[in-house]
Design an enzyme around this catalytic site. Structure first.
Site, mmCIF file in Angstrom:
data_model
loop_
_atom_site.group_PDB
_atom_site.id
_atom_site.type_symbol
_atom_site.label_atom_id
_atom_site.label_comp_id
_atom_site.label_asym_id
_atom_site.label_seq_id
_atom_site.Cartn_x
_atom_site.Cartn_y
_atom_site.Cartn_z
ATOM 1 N N HIS A 133 0.811 -1.218 0.000
ATOM 2 C CA HIS A 133 0.000 0.000 0.000
ATOM 3 C C HIS A 133 0.846 1.271 0.000
ATOM 4 O O HIS A 133 0.346 2.323 -0.413
ATOM 5 C CB HIS A 133 -0.956 0.004 1.186
ATOM 6 N N GLY A 134 2.051 1.215 0.461
ATOM 7 C CA GLY A 134 2.855 2.426 0.411
ATOM 8 C C GLY A 134 4.103 2.330 1.247
ATOM 9 O O GLY A 134 4.234 1.468 2.115
#
Lengths: 325, 512
Positions: free
Chosen positions: B342-343
């Site tokens: 996700h990041g």
């Protein structure tokens, strides 16, 4: 169902969308001076064109410039007009006639921020008469935007539904049909003599302004400005650049930033062979000009009309009369 | 080229018109050409990464197949295949990791050791996470013998680059997509109508619901000090925004693909009706969930070291717990990867681990839950318990959204604390700090009304779908006048009630 019937239904559906859309555009989008500008550059010939942002729109009087230089002048500056818009506005003007001089009013903030949905950004496309330039402008700008900008221009004016009756009344009037400016004669601001005249308003003034950030350079702005330079060269148009004065108070507060912008753009324009005057630079005097905040509507540098006339006279003298000598 | 831009619509119309006009055997070539035009319009340099992933995945799969045929000794053949697989995975995940996580690593080293390494200016090609995962899934399928290697590089290139899905998924599987890509497709009015409705519905979710919710989300999460009493409004608005943004984008993507006769996998199945976090992940970003299950969870669960751990756990903690613990550990690993995916920030890692821990905890506690339910005479089928499960899961999911959306972990915890201690809805009406003012967006009560009305409509549609009704099919049987009115109504609602989408195209997951 046969395909023929389906095609007919599809066409009917598309026509229904067009009809509803046309009605909403007509009823919700107020009459704007951009329509007058578009009409003028499509029907009249100009010697001098001024391109740029809201500072130019508020601060350069084409009438004063004309009186001083004897050249027919048109102010095509608009709030939210980035170099990309300026380039296509110039091309549109050149479809009618090629000016001798283009003055580009430079706000460094437009070279370091992304092109946003602000000011008159969507008006240019909406009011632009159908032409080759409009198609090019569509492909270069509108196509990249949210599809509602091009397909449903009323999207940005949907809050006007309470004023729809008045908007329609104005559009059915003679003033609208004759591209008149009566609709824009308001107390604080009016469109007259070819520019947007601000009347002094007492009280608090907005302090926020977009400052030059070299690291945030907008590549498109530079690319389109360079296209503008080469277009002018090709057409034999002289291109001049100017940065409008801001209030003394803003210079005192953000002096260092203004200096950095001046150094950067002086060098940049020198490289392009474009003459550049920055009226925030020390030594770049404007005769009889009040540079206090009283003469502006905000810190950003939108001038009152009296100062705009004083400034326009100086601009004409600096750019045009110096050359005569 | 953003999914909401005019050029994207024109691009799709042009691509679809040509697709049905040219001979059917060239349709896949046409799609490949348009997919590359689409990607190249985002920049030549980023296209190099797409070409790299395409070529290395294609070559690795072909090479593995060749190794299996050429080497007679099965053990040696397996070793050779494993080496090729490792090389392909290291190369592709290496590129993804280097581009996406180098600066995160630098920041972490700087903060841990007080170093002052500067951040690097790295390109992050659009959709790199999606196409890398899709390609690596293919290589693993070939390695395990679930799919045959594609010998034609250009055919394979279409699988990696198919333009509707490349920016934000869904993550496709080679076996289902390849058959559709290379089969001939004749034009169908019914399919096009269905696709058009799906696209409009997606835009409605994105522009009308999500983009109105973002006014509240940006204001509250952007200024947690000013709006300290509105944490709960912020997180609820974010749950609406994220779902409508991502699933709306998926509707557009799936609708556009359907115009070409390509059925992409569904990525959402009414996630806020989930009865547990495990169920939530079966309904939310489904293709990522199944990818993780097939390519991370099972390989980890069935690995040698996990088997050893299982034996150890059974001996130490007893049969029941010993059987559950390895699954919990595998889940934790999966959700750690989900978080990292996700990041590049600690808040995403915590977001992933939070989900993994809840699933692990639920697994360990399952026997106790069963006992409690029996003791309290609670039936799994009772509507009340079902509703309780949905509300409980929704709350747990919303807690995770604090980590996902807040600026950092510290802010997430602060907002959670404020939600409990400073709850103050009146802040929405206090003069001077109206929602949206701080973020420069105009807030009106009308925006709130639009979100509520939009959510009610979405809820009604979701309930019907949850009951197994195919609404698109029902709609297609209606009178043409009603259908026309619905199309026109949905189309006009986009400008009438929608907010302008963000400058960069606006879809949250298009940044991955």
């Amino acid at each position: 169902m046969h395909s023929f019937k389906k095609i007919l239904l599809l066409i009917a559906g598309v026509l229904a969308v067009f009809a509803v859309n046309f009605g909403l555009n007509y009823g919700l989008i107020p009459y704007s001076y951009v329509r007058i500008m578009m009409h003028q550059i499509k029907t009249q010939e100009y010697d001098t064109l001024i391109l740029g942002t809201s500072h130019g729109l508020n601060g350069i009087s084409p009438k004063v410039m004309e009186e001083k230089t004897g050249k027919k002048t048109m102010n095509l500056c608009l709030g939210g007009e980035y170099p990309r818009d300026a380039y296509y506005l110039l091309k549109l003007a050149c479809e009618k006639s090629i000016p001798e001089v283009v003055v580009y009013e430079l706000d460094p903030g437009y070279f370091c921020t992304p092109e946003g949905q602000r000011g008159d950004f969507n008006r240019i496309f909406y009011e632009m008469p159908l032409s080759r330039t409009k198609v090019e402008y569509f492909l270069a700008k509108e196509a990249e935007l949210d599809f509602r900008a091009a397909l449903f221009p009323w999207f940005y004016y949907r809050n006007q539904f309470r004023n729809a009756k008045e908007i329609i009344a104005v559009k059915q009037g003679e003033d609208y049909k004759n591209y008149g400016a009566e609709a824009f004669q308001n107390e604080g601001q009016s469109y007259a003599d070819g520019f947007l005249r601000n009347t002094p308003v007492p009280g608090m003034k907005q302090e926020e302004l977009t400052l030059w950030e070299e690291d945030e350079r907008n590549k498109d702005s530079f690319q389109y400005f360079e296209k503008l330079v080469s277009f002018c060269r090709k057409q034999g148009i002289e291109l001049l650049a100017v940065t409008m004065p801001v209030p003394r108070e803003a210079l005192e507060k953000y002096g260092e930033n203004f200096q950095q912008a001046d150094e950067f753009f002086s060098e940049y324009f020198k490289g392009l062979g474009v003459e550049y005057k920055n009226y925030n630079r020390k030594g770049q005097e404007i005769k009889d000009f009040d540079d206090s905040l009283n003469a502006f509507t905000d810190y950003e540098g939108h001038m009152n009309f009296q100062q705009a006339e004083v400034f326009s006279a100086q601009l004409a003298e600096d750019f045009f009369e110096e050359k005569k000598e | 080229m953003s999914l909401i831009s005019m050029e994207f619509l024109l691009f799709v119309i042009l691509a679809a018109a040509g697709y049905y006009w040219i001979p059917e055997k060239y349709q896949w070539v046409w799609l490949l050409a348009f997919s590359y035009i689409y990607y190249v319009s985002g920049g030549i340099r980023v296209t190099c990464f797409l070409v790299f992933t395409t070529f290395t995945s294609w070559a690795a799969a072909a090479w593995m197949e060749q190794a299996a045929e050429r080497i007679k000794d099965k053990k040696k053949a397996r070793q050779a295949k494993r080496r090729i697989l490792a090389l392909a995975l290291v190369l592709n995940f290496g590129v993804l990791g280097a581009l996406k996580y180098t600066n995160f690593a630098i920041d972490t080293v700087n903060s841990l050791f007080g170093a002052e390494f500067g951040s690097l200016k790295l390109l992050l090609p659009l959709g790199i996470s999606f196409y890398t995962f899709q390609s690596m899934g293919y290589i693993l399928d070939v390695y395990w013998g679930r799919a045959k290697a594609e010998h034609n590089l250009f055919r394979f290139a279409l699988f990696v680059s198919f333009f509707p899905q490349i920016l934000q998924g869904p993550i496709g599987r080679y076996d289902s997509l390849s058959q559709q890509f290379y089969a001939p497709h004749a034009f169908s009015w019914e399919r096009s109508q269905r696709a058009f409705l799906r696209i409009l519905w997606g835009y409605f979710k994105k522009m009308v619901i999500a983009d109105n919710a973002v006014i509240f989300v940006d204001a509250i999460f952007g200024h947690p000090d000013i709006y300290d009493g509105l944490g709960i409004v912020g997180v609820l608005a974010y749950s609406v925004q994220l779902y409508c943004d991502f699933s709306g984008g998926m509707d557009v993507v799936i609708g556009v693909a359907e115009l070409f006769g390509i059925r992409l996998d569904e990525n959402f199945k009414r996630p806020y009706f989930a009865v547990s976090i495990t169920d939530f992940w079966h309904r939310w970003h489904i293709t990522l969930g199944t990818w993780m299950k097939d390519y991370v969870f099972y390989p980890v669960s069935l690995s040698g070291w996990m088997k050893s751990f299982s034996k150890f756990a059974k001996k130490t903690f007893g049969k029941q717990t010993g059987r559950t613990l390895p699954i919990c550990l595998a889940n934790l690993i999966v959700f750690l990867v989900v978080g990292i995916w996700h990041g590049a920030a600690w808040k995403f890692i915590i977001y992933g681990l939070y989900n993994g821990l809840i699933i692990a905890f639920s697994g360990l506690m399952a026997p106790s839950y069963r006992k409690w339910k029996t003791a309290l005479h609670i039936s799994d089928d009772s509507p009340g318990f079902h509703l309780f499960q949905i509300v409980r899961t929704f709350l747990l999911v919303n807690i995770s959204w604090f980590f996902d959306r807040a600026e950092d972990v510290e802010t997430a915890f602060l907002m959670m604390k404020n939600t409990l201690t400073h709850f103050n809805l009146r802040q929405m009406l206090e003069p001077g700090i109206e929602i949206g003012e701080a973020s420069g967006t105009t807030y009106t009560l009308a925006a709130l009304g639009v979100i509520i009305a939009g959510c009610l409509l979405l809820f009604a549609v979701s309930v019907l779908e949850e009951q197994g009704k195919d609404l698109a099919e029902i709609f297609s049987r209606q009178h043409w006048l009603l259908k026309g009115a619905v199309y026109l109504g949905l189309l006009l609602l986009l400008p009438a009630l929608g907010q302008p989408s963000g400058e960069a195209g606006g879809f949250i997951y298009a940044q991955f």
